[in-house]
Design a protein around this motif. Structure first.
Motif, PDB file in Angstrom:
ATOM      1  N   ALA A   9       0.751  -1.260  -0.089  1.00  0.00           N
ATOM      2  CA  ALA A   9      -0.179  -0.220   0.122  1.00  0.00           C
ATOM      3  C   ALA A   9       0.771   1.253   0.062  1.00  0.00           C
ATOM      4  CB  ALA A   9      -0.755   0.002   1.175  1.00  0.00           C
ATOM      5  N   VAL A  10       1.977   1.286   1.005  1.00  0.00           N
ATOM      6  CA  VAL A  10       2.939   2.478   0.891  1.00  0.00           C
ATOM      7  C   VAL A  10       3.632   2.597  -0.306  1.00  0.00           C
ATOM      8  CG1 VAL A  10       4.985   3.424   2.158  1.00  0.00           C
ATOM      9  CG2 VAL A  10       2.991   2.218   3.234  1.00  0.00           C
ATOM     10  N   ALA A  11       3.818   1.583  -0.811  1.00  0.00           N
ATOM     11  CA  ALA A  11       4.647   1.548  -2.085  1.00  0.00           C
ATOM     12  C   ALA A  11       3.671   2.189  -3.394  1.00  0.00           C
ATOM     13  CB  ALA A  11       5.206   0.090  -2.807  1.00  0.00           C
ATOM     14  N   ALA A  12       2.578   1.737  -3.269  1.00  0.00           N
ATOM     15  CA  ALA A  12       1.607   2.169  -4.328  1.00  0.00           C
ATOM     16  C   ALA A  12       1.386   3.714  -4.030  1.00  0.00           C
ATOM     17  CB  ALA A  12       0.439   1.506  -4.113  1.00  0.00           C
ATOM     18  N   ALA A  13       1.090   4.092  -2.778  1.00  0.00           N
ATOM     19  CA  ALA A  13       0.963   5.380  -2.477  1.00  0.00           C
ATOM     20  C   ALA A  13       1.999   6.322  -3.015  1.00  0.00           C
ATOM     21  CB  ALA A  13       0.847   5.640  -0.830  1.00  0.00           C
ATOM     22  N   LEU A  14       3.184   5.864  -3.031  1.00  0.00           N
ATOM     23  CA  LEU A  14       4.347   6.769  -3.224  1.00  0.00           C
ATOM     24  C   LEU A  14       4.618   6.994  -4.686  1.00  0.00           C
ATOM     25  CD1 LEU A  14       6.898   5.491  -0.543  1.00  0.00           C
ATOM     26  CD2 LEU A  14       6.023   7.662  -0.681  1.00  0.00           C
ATOM     27  N   ASP A  15       3.715   6.033  -5.633  1.00  0.00           N
ATOM     28  CA  ASP A  15       3.952   5.925  -6.823  1.00  0.00           C
ATOM     29  C   ASP A  15       2.844   6.002  -7.638  1.00  0.00           C
ATOM     30  OD1 ASP A  15       6.377   5.030  -6.950  1.00  0.00           O
ATOM     31  OD2 ASP A  15       5.997   2.903  -6.991  1.00  0.00           O
ATOM     32  N   ILE A  16       1.577   6.938  -6.925  1.00  0.00           N
ATOM     33  CA  ILE A  16       0.556   7.234  -7.510  1.00  0.00           C
ATOM     34  C   ILE A  16       0.825   8.626  -8.598  1.00  0.00           C
ATOM     35  CG2 ILE A  16      -1.737   8.735  -6.913  1.00  0.00           C
ATOM     36  CD1 ILE A  16      -2.088   7.030  -4.371  1.00  0.00           C
ATOM     37  N   THR A  17       0.291   8.270  -9.688  1.00  0.00           N
ATOM     38  CA  THR A  17       0.275   9.364 -10.609  1.00  0.00           C
ATOM     39  C   THR A  17      -1.215   9.723 -11.309  1.00  0.00           C
ATOM     40  OG1 THR A  17       2.482   8.609 -11.440  1.00  0.00           O
ATOM     41  CG2 THR A  17       1.262  10.334 -12.974  1.00  0.00           C
ATOM     42  N   ALA A  18      -1.835  10.714 -10.623  1.00  0.00           N
ATOM     43  CA  ALA A  18      -3.228  10.983 -10.925  1.00  0.00           C
ATOM     44  C   ALA A  18      -3.212  11.899 -12.092  1.00  0.00           C
ATOM     45  CB  ALA A  18      -4.020  11.342  -9.826  1.00  0.00           C
ATOM     46  N   GLU A  19      -4.325  11.786 -12.770  1.00  0.00           N
ATOM     47  CA  GLU A  19      -4.884  12.665 -13.892  1.00  0.00           C
ATOM     48  C   GLU A  19      -4.695  14.208 -13.280  1.00  0.00           C
ATOM     49  OE1 GLU A  19      -7.981  13.181 -17.523  1.00  0.00           O
ATOM     50  OE2 GLU A  19      -7.565  11.305 -16.332  1.00  0.00           O
ATOM     51  N   PRO A  20      -4.001  15.205 -14.047  1.00  0.00           N
ATOM     52  CA  PRO A  20      -4.037  16.452 -13.480  1.00  0.00           C
ATOM     53  C   PRO A  20      -5.814  17.132 -13.110  1.00  0.00           C
ATOM     54  CG  PRO A  20      -2.563  16.470 -15.239  1.00  0.00           C
ATOM     55  CD  PRO A  20      -3.441  15.034 -15.252  1.00  0.00           C
ATOM     56  N   LYS A  21      -6.791  16.533 -14.083  1.00  0.00           N
ATOM     57  CA  LYS A  21      -7.964  17.315 -13.628  1.00  0.00           C
ATOM     58  C   LYS A  21      -8.630  16.761 -12.227  1.00  0.00           C
ATOM     59  CE  LYS A  21      -9.583  15.928 -17.792  1.00  0.00           C
ATOM     60  NZ  LYS A  21     -10.773  15.440 -18.810  1.00  0.00           N
ATOM     61  N   LEU A  22      -8.181  15.440 -11.969  1.00  0.00           N
ATOM     62  CA  LEU A  22      -8.567  14.894 -10.699  1.00  0.00           C
ATOM     63  C   LEU A  22      -7.753  15.809  -9.425  1.00  0.00           C
ATOM     64  CD1 LEU A  22      -9.728  12.848  -8.655  1.00  0.00           C
ATOM     65  CD2 LEU A  22      -7.857  11.440  -9.109  1.00  0.00           C
ATOM     66  N   LEU A  23      -6.605  15.948  -9.691  1.00  0.00           N
ATOM     67  CA  LEU A  23      -5.829  16.602  -8.380  1.00  0.00           C
ATOM     68  C   LEU A  23      -6.369  18.241  -8.413  1.00  0.00           C
ATOM     69  CD1 LEU A  23      -2.325  15.323  -9.361  1.00  0.00           C
ATOM     70  CD2 LEU A  23      -3.767  14.556  -7.758  1.00  0.00           C
ATOM     71  N   GLU A  24      -6.353  18.813  -9.393  1.00  0.00           N
ATOM     72  CA  GLU A  24      -7.107  20.084  -9.549  1.00  0.00           C
ATOM     73  C   GLU A  24      -8.507  20.123  -8.811  1.00  0.00           C
ATOM     74  OE1 GLU A  24      -8.389  23.647 -12.639  1.00  0.00           O
ATOM     75  OE2 GLU A  24      -6.998  22.145 -13.530  1.00  0.00           O
ATOM     76  N   ALA A  25      -9.364  19.213  -9.171  1.00  0.00           N
ATOM     77  CA  ALA A  25     -10.809  19.295  -8.423  1.00  0.00           C
ATOM     78  C   ALA A  25     -10.382  19.059  -6.868  1.00  0.00           C
ATOM     79  CB  ALA A  25     -11.498  18.033  -9.336  1.00  0.00           C
ATOM     80  N   LEU A  26      -9.703  18.206  -6.684  1.00  0.00           N
ATOM     81  CA  LEU A  26      -9.281  17.766  -5.162  1.00  0.00           C
ATOM     82  C   LEU A  26      -8.945  19.071  -4.523  1.00  0.00           C
ATOM     83  CD1 LEU A  26      -7.944  14.258  -5.325  1.00  0.00           C
ATOM     84  CD2 LEU A  26     -10.229  14.965  -4.540  1.00  0.00           C
ATOM     85  N   GLU A  27      -8.025  19.752  -5.311  1.00  0.00           N
ATOM     86  CA  GLU A  27      -7.367  20.896  -4.646  1.00  0.00           C
ATOM     87  C   GLU A  27      -8.522  22.092  -4.494  1.00  0.00           C
ATOM     88  OE1 GLU A  27      -3.588  23.702  -5.453  1.00  0.00           O
ATOM     89  OE2 GLU A  27      -3.585  21.869  -6.558  1.00  0.00           O
ATOM     90  N   GLU A  28      -9.221  22.102  -5.569  1.00  0.00           N
ATOM     91  CA  GLU A  28     -10.432  23.154  -5.339  1.00  0.00           C
ATOM     92  C   GLU A  28     -11.286  22.898  -4.371  1.00  0.00           C
ATOM     93  OE1 GLU A  28     -10.711  26.178  -6.961  1.00  0.00           O
ATOM     94  OE2 GLU A  28      -8.930  25.452  -7.856  1.00  0.00           O
ATOM     95  N   GLY A  29     -11.429  21.766  -3.897  1.00  0.00           N
ATOM     96  CA  GLY A  29     -12.405  21.196  -2.829  1.00  0.00           C
ATOM     97  C   GLY A  29     -11.877  21.689  -1.508  1.00  0.00           C
ATOM     98  N   ILE A  30     -10.638  21.479  -1.543  1.00  0.00           N
ATOM     99  CA  ILE A  30      -9.886  21.825  -0.083  1.00  0.00           C
ATOM    100  C   ILE A  30      -9.944  23.435  -0.016  1.00  0.00           C
ATOM    101  CG2 ILE A  30      -7.532  21.679   0.778  1.00  0.00           C
ATOM    102  CD1 ILE A  30      -7.051  18.944  -0.292  1.00  0.00           C
ATOM    103  N   LYS A  31      -9.743  23.927  -1.190  1.00  0.00           N
ATOM    104  CA  LYS A  31      -9.841  25.470  -1.027  1.00  0.00           C
ATOM    105  C   LYS A  31     -11.076  26.003  -0.608  1.00  0.00           C
ATOM    106  CE  LYS A  31      -6.085  26.683  -4.555  1.00  0.00           C
ATOM    107  NZ  LYS A  31      -5.772  27.184  -5.622  1.00  0.00           N
ATOM    108  N   ARG A  32     -12.136  25.388  -0.991  1.00  0.00           N
ATOM    109  CA  ARG A  32     -13.467  25.740  -0.547  1.00  0.00           C
ATOM    110  C   ARG A  32     -13.590  25.511   0.850  1.00  0.00           C
ATOM    111  NH1 ARG A  32     -14.816  23.033  -5.457  1.00  0.00           N
ATOM    112  NH2 ARG A  32     -15.711  21.316  -4.403  1.00  0.00           N
ATOM    113  N   ALA A  33     -13.137  24.285   1.270  1.00  0.00           N
ATOM    114  CA  ALA A  33     -13.359  23.987   2.771  1.00  0.00           C
ATOM    115  C   ALA A  33     -12.588  25.087   3.381  1.00  0.00           C
ATOM    116  CB  ALA A  33     -12.615  22.565   2.997  1.00  0.00           C
ATOM    117  N   ASN A  34     -11.253  25.299   2.995  1.00  0.00           N
ATOM    118  CA  ASN A  34     -10.573  26.343   3.733  1.00  0.00           C
ATOM    119  C   ASN A  34     -11.113  27.666   3.972  1.00  0.00           C
ATOM    120  OD1 ASN A  34      -8.073  24.706   3.983  1.00  0.00           O
ATOM    121  ND2 ASN A  34      -7.291  25.490   2.332  1.00  0.00           N
ATOM    122  N   LYS A  35     -12.046  28.037   3.200  1.00  0.00           N
ATOM    123  CA  LYS A  35     -12.841  29.255   3.360  1.00  0.00           C
ATOM    124  C   LYS A  35     -13.579  29.424   4.577  1.00  0.00           C
ATOM    125  CE  LYS A  35     -13.128  30.459  -1.569  1.00  0.00           C
ATOM    126  NZ  LYS A  35     -14.388  30.578  -2.446  1.00  0.00           N
TER     127      LYS A  35
END
Length: 681
Positions: A605-631
């Motif tokens: 599991a840790v090896a997989a976590a260190l090798d994760i390469t997610a699609e930029p659109k997914l990472l961007e959507a997750l980051e935007e959600g965190i930004k909304r929560a930060n408000k």
């Protein structure tokens, strides 16, 4: 008042001492509850309602429909036989009986039989390792252990030689190895049940029962802490009966002899003890047993059989129900989904109006009447159409989940309790809000220690249900409960103007940043979950760090038998991704990790976590959600700066959740230490 055993102190750390009861607590309720021991309480109910159904369980080939029903007369007879069985194999007075089994009628028989024989009950989580079982039996001075099956018996075989006081191990269910009923100290429940015991043993049972006192220890509840070995919480007979009666007094519309319960949460936990065994008993209700796969998908089958009138579940249980309903809805035709969504919205609107104390309009009532007719078949499908009270506790319940169930005409009332408090502390049953755990139960007093400017501080409580102490741990006992009777919960919260308790986190879970700010993680984690419906788990990190980060897991399906997370994404995750123009249905494809990831395997599991390469659109959507929560963050220090995805949901099978489905934060921190360190480079 029944006779009490002489005692000089309100606390004790020994199975052989009694304690003084706090009979002078303020309020008429406390004064009106006469101390009694549990066998007396049990006998009163059985003798008053002998013909009413008490227990129901599935027995393939039995009866018309494969289910067996036992009335209260039969229940009492089974308990007497169990008590004689335990005596016959060497149960010692004031020792404990360890019970290592999934919920079943024999669990109840063994528990009440043990208490009649002057011993103490010590429940053990079926998921415990052999070493964890050893800790319970050694700490609890066990002379008998009851185990479920051959798998649990194997644990006892591995440790029995190290337990000189353990005289007997009784196996409930087959298949049986050849040594059972052949080798000394190993017995099958069925063979013992068939024995007609002599009058001498019956006289011994009667004598022992006469030496059972309300102010002695009746039960050991082992805390499921993540640091160090679990502590044994000692509860007296009076603690348990008082908490049961105090909680029952808060429940509305109780129909004696007509209440139905389903037993599926671990009986080694205080919540299941109070809700399944003792509330069921106090209502002369009927308890139906779920099977071992209840939390893996078969619970609805039992609900359909039992049609419970009251239900308690940890949030994960309601989340599983939600997943199943969402998956079923996703298969419906678009028009049907639209109608259902509108009906749920109308029902939720009506429920919200009632919760806010407002009177629905004629139009609103008519809309609700029509919408409820559409919703009712869904509740019937999951077997909850007769349920009048839904309680949840043990972990935070998200606003999103509360709203989902509100649309099904189900208002989830949060409650709060601890092993050390003997069970329930607050119940939100007269629901006038969805943010609190409700008001304190009868006969219990709450206060907030050293409140800050927002009224938040450590939750303290006092009453007759507060525990005796931690077995063998005087110092820890003195830390938890003071001479004045106030129990220090270790939980943070505040009391709102209406007297409702609002819980905000654990003192020990507080994250103290490098800048010295105290941050309760649960609030921030829930804010992020609210913004990201694709996310299953959020774990906040930042203790002694310059900024906060989070670990995120996406919602996937899980194996119905093992509980291990699978590669297939849940329908709501697939739908959320589709809005991003991402059309993956498998986590491995989405994160570019192996599709055959071996779980549970921390290294993989840790090896997989260190090798994760997610699609930029997914990472961007997750980051935007965190930004909304930060408000909605209270301060800059409470804003999350970075995140990392991990390759599977938290689960019991993979070790991130404890037996009561709480996140084991220290375990997750240790497991993903390399991933966390990368967030701070």
């Amino acid at each position: 008042m029944n006779e009490l055993k002489p005692a000089t102190r309100y606390t004790s750390t020994s199975l052989h001492e009694a304690v003084k009861l706090r009979l002078d607590e303020p309020g008429s309720f406390s004064q009106g509850v006469v101390p009694q021991n549990i066998p007396q309480f049990f006998a009163e109910v059985c003798e008053k309602y002998p013909e009413l159904p008490a227990l129901v369980w599935e027995t393939p080939g039995a009866g018309v429909d494969g289910w067996t029903t036992l009335n209260y007369r039969g229940y009492q007879e089974k308990v007497e036989q169990a008590a004689l069985m335990l005596l016959s194999v060497g149960l010692e007075e004031r020792s404990s009986v360890g019970i290592l089994a999934f919920n079943c009628p024999e669990w109840f028989f063994a528990q009440f039989g043990c208490l009649r024989a002057g011993a103490v009950v010590a429940g053990i989580y079926p998921s415990n390792s052999a070493e964890a079982v050893y800790h319970v039996l050694a700490t609890g001075e066990s002379t008998v252990c009851v185990v479920d099956d051959a798998q649990q018996m194997a644990k006892l075989r591995a440790i029995k030689d190290r337990l000189p006081r353990l005289k007997a191990v009784i196996q409930l269910h087959g298949p049986f190895e050849t040594f059972v009923d052949q080798e000394p100290g190993y017995f099958s429940w069925q063979k013992l049940q068939e024995i007609t015991f002599c009058n001498e043993l019956k006289e011994e049972l009667k004598a022992r029962e006469g030496r059972v006192y309300a102010n002695e220890c009746a039960m050991l509840i082992f805390t499921s802490g993540t640091v160090g070995l679990p502590k044994a919480v000692m509860l007296t007979h009076d603690n348990i009966i008082f908490d049961t009666k105090a909680a029952a007094a808060c429940l509305k519309d109780v129909q004696i002899g007509k209440e139905s319960f389903v037993s599926y949460l671990p009986l080694s936990h205080v919540a299941a003890q109070i809700f399944d065994i003792f509330l069921g008993l106090s209502h002369a209700g009927c308890v139906t047993f779920a099977d071992k796969d209840a939390l893996k998908g078969t619970l609805i089958k039992t609900f359909r059989k039992a049609r419970p009138t009251k239900m308690f579940g940890v949030p994960r249980v309601f989340e599983k129900l939600q997943e199943r309903l969402v998956a079923a809805e996703a298969k419906a035709k678009p028009y049907s989904r639209l109608i259902l969504a509108q009906a749920r919205a109308a029902v939720a609107e009506h429920q919200t109006t009632l919760i806010e104390g407002k009177k629905p309009s004629i139009y609103g009532s008519a809309k609700y009447w029509l919408a409820s007719r559409i919703i009712k078949p869904i509740r019937e499908m999951i077997g909850l159409d007769n349920c009048r009270i839904f309680l949840t506790g043990g972990a935070p319940t998200s606003d999103e989940m509360k709203q989902f169930f509100l649309g099904l005409d189900i208002a989830l009332g949060e409650c709060y309790g601890m092993s050390e408090s003997g069970g329930a502390i607050t119940l939100n049953v007269n629901i006038n809000n969805l943010y609190s755990a409700g008001t304190s139960i009868e006969g219990l007093t709450l206060k907030i220690q050293d409140p800050d400017s927002n009224g938040q501080g450590e939750i303290l409580m006092r009453g007759r249900s507060m525990f005796m102490g931690y077995l063998g741990l005087q110092e820890k006992t003195e830390e938890a409960i003071k001479e004045d009777g106030w129990l220090h919960s270790g939980d943070l919260g505040y009391i709102d103007p209406k007297g409702n308790l609002v819980i905000s986190g654990r003192l020990k879970e507080l994250i103290i940043t490098a800048g010295g700010e105290n941050i309760p993680p649960v609030h921030i984690e829930e804010l992020i979950k609210k913004e990201l419906p694709c996310v299953s788990n959020v774990l906040l990190v930042g203790d002694h760090r310059k900024y906060l980060t989070v670990l995120l897991s996406l919602k996937t399906k899980s194996d119905a038998k093992t509980g291990i997370p699978l590669d297939a994404l849940r329908e709501e995750t697939v739908e959320w991704l589709r809005d991003l123009d991402i059309h993956e249905t498998r986590l491995s494809s989405l994160l570019s990790i192996p599709s055959d990831l071996q779980l549970p395997n921390d290294a993989a599991a840790v090896a997989a976590a260190l090798d994760i390469t997610a699609e930029p659109k997914l990472l961007e959507a997750l980051e935007e959600g965190i930004k909304r929560a930060n408000k909605n963050a209270i301060s800059n220090a409470q804003r999350v700066q970075k995140f990392a995805l991990i390759p599977h949901e938290f689960s019991l099978a993979t070790g991130e959740l404890g037996p009561t489905l709480k996140i084991r934060r220290n375990i997750v921190h240790a497991k993903y230490a390399k991933v966390i360190e990368r967030l701070y480079k």
